[in-house]
Design a protein around this motif. Structure first.
Motif, PDB file in Angstrom:
ATOM      1  N   ARG A 166       0.866  -1.125  -0.122  1.00 44.59           N
ATOM      2  CA  ARG A 166       0.001  -0.132  -0.039  1.00 44.59           C
ATOM      3  C   ARG A 166       0.931   1.200   0.001  1.00 44.59           C
ATOM      4  N   ASP A 239      -2.418   4.802  -2.540  1.00 46.63           N
ATOM      5  CA  ASP A 239      -3.565   4.231  -2.148  1.00 46.63           C
ATOM      6  C   ASP A 239      -4.192   5.216  -0.972  1.00 46.63           C
ATOM      7  N   LEU A 366     -10.277   7.821  -4.200  1.00 43.61           N
ATOM      8  CA  LEU A 366      -9.017   7.484  -3.409  1.00 43.61           C
ATOM      9  C   LEU A 366      -9.031   8.338  -2.073  1.00 43.61           C
ATOM     10  N   GLN A 417      -6.957  -0.668   2.198  1.00 45.28           N
ATOM     11  CA  GLN A 417      -6.848   0.103   0.866  1.00 45.28           C
ATOM     12  C   GLN A 417      -5.745  -0.812   0.221  1.00 45.28           C
ATOM     13  N   GLY A 418      -5.579  -0.404  -1.430  1.00 43.43           N
ATOM     14  CA  GLY A 418      -4.606  -0.970  -2.208  1.00 43.43           C
ATOM     15  C   GLY A 418      -5.132  -2.319  -2.596  1.00 43.43           C
TER      16      GLY A 418
END
Length: 418
Positions: A166, A239, A366, A417-418
């Protein structure tokens, strides 16, 4: 930053205020002509900056740069010197903050101020330099720009390739309000130095890489596109992104809304700007942008010593109205911005610019937005700039605690995230 009047009062009370890529042509801070130091550089004549550089060993970096300039016989040699020494200054500050290399001097390693004052000493050297070859104003401006960009980490935000990582972008600011207390440090800049290039474990057990940069507290640099120039190459691969600045006493804030207004508070050049935030394509410019950070998760998590708030307040001129109104629960439809949750200084502006860029590059989902740290305070018996010392144990511990909590907050933000 808190609303500017509130922040102003806090700064007076605590010897600090909130804040705020590289100047496109090194607005280099300003109107100073060749052979003339800027307002910001002129503060180097005072005792505190010299003490900070001496007690950190960063005065040696300035002397080395001066010698390199003296040896430069052509413009390309001068440009290489600016890039080499600017990059080395950033790396030296990051290494010092992260415990690498010898601990030169007796200032704590987490201190962000040596980088700030040494950079100014180097830009002053370059501004006053009279080379043996012809140097135009445009050429000098480019040299100053290269020194600014490289010494702020704005050109070295490089993420590793591959999956399973990430990527976190984090930005901080220089110290500011220096005419009130020239000893001021900025915990957002200290956080950037402590986290640059580090790996952290996110709240859900993942691995994340953090890349950082530091920004000047100068209106003109922002108008010249420093934020967009620095972040445009990295946000498509990020991310999470977090702009960070110093805000209110005793608390962190996740700023929910950012406004398109400059409120006129003087910057580090003592220049004031009261106007709509100047951006490219103003015809499509919104009055407000919003955070996409997971604010509910962040405020609920045990991230550290200070409470963390979800700040939804704004100041607006309602649609059809004429006077500013402060609202606790965000802007109303069609209103005109006068202050975001982070005020109307450069901390609000960097948040506005970064989130507007997020939306304009087609990544509205995002996670990104602004985090305000607590005001960094000296010990209660060390609050008089005229008689106090440049550091004390409580001051250092406060900064360490703030930096540690910034790390924890971004770890929570990057979870999932990611």
């Amino acid at each position: 930053m808190s609303r500017i009047r509130t922040a102003l009062g806090l700064a007076l009370a605590a010897s600090a205020l909130t804040l705020g890529a590289p100047p496109a042509t090194a607005s280099p801070s300003s109107p100073a002509a060749a052979g003339t130091a800027t307002v910001e550089e002129a503060r180097l004549e005072r005792a505190v900056p010299r003490e900070i550089m001496r007690r950190s060993g960063f005065d040696a970096a300035v002397r080395e740069f001066r010698r390199s300039l003296a040896r430069a016989e052509t413009y390309p040699q001068a440009e290489r010197a600016a890039v080499r020494h600017g990059s080395a200054l950033w790396r030296r500050a990051v290494d010092r903050a992260q415990g690498r290399g010898p601990a030169v001097g007796d200032l704590s390693r987490d201190d962000d101020r040596p980088l700030y004052w040494a950079r100014l000493a180097m830009t002053r050297e370059l501004r006053l330099w009279q080379p043996r070859f012809g140097l135009t104003d445009e050429g000098r401006a480019r040299l100053l720009d290269r020194l600014e960009v490289t010494s702020r980490g704005q050109d070295s935000m490089n993420f590793p390739a591959g999956k399973g990582v990430r990527r976190i972008v984090l930005t901080g600011f220089d110290p500011f309000t220096l005419d009130r207390d020239i000893r001021i440090s900025n915990p957002s800049g200290a956080s950037a130095l402590a986290l640059d290039g580090t790996w952290i474990r996110t709240a859900d057990g993942g691995r994340a890489r953090v890349e950082t940069a530091v920004f000047p507290v100068r209106w003109q640099d922002f108008a010249d596109g420093t934020v967009e120039r620095t972040l445009r190459p990295v946000l498509p691969r990020a991310d999470v992104f977090t702009t960070v600045s110093q805000g209110r006493i005793g608390r962190f804030d996740i700023e929910r809304f950012n406004g398109a207004w400059r409120g006129g508070f003087p910057d580090n050049e003592n220049v004031a700007r009261t106007e709509t935030v100047p951006v490219a394509d103003p015809a499509s410019q919104p009055q407000w942008t919003a955070t996409t950070l997971p604010y509910a998760r962040i405020t609920a998590a045990p991230t550290g010593r200070f409470p963390v708030y979800d700040n939804t307040s704004v100041t607006e001129i309602p649609a059809g109205g004429g006077a500013p109104v402060t609202r606790a629960d965000g802007p109303t439809a069609g209103s005109t911005a006068r202050a975001g949750g982070g005020g109307n200084y450069l901390s609000n502006e960097i948040a506005y610019r970064a989130t507007l860029l997020r939306d304009r590059i087609g990544r509205p989902e995002l996670p990104g937005g602004h985090v305000h740290t607590p005001v960094l305070q000296f010990a209660p018996d060390n609050t008089d700039p005229a008689t106090g010392t440049v550091t004390d144990p409580e001051f250092v511990q406060n900064r360490l605690d703030i930096v540690a909590q910034v790390r924890s907050i971004v770890a929570v933000a990057a979870a999932g995230q990611g």
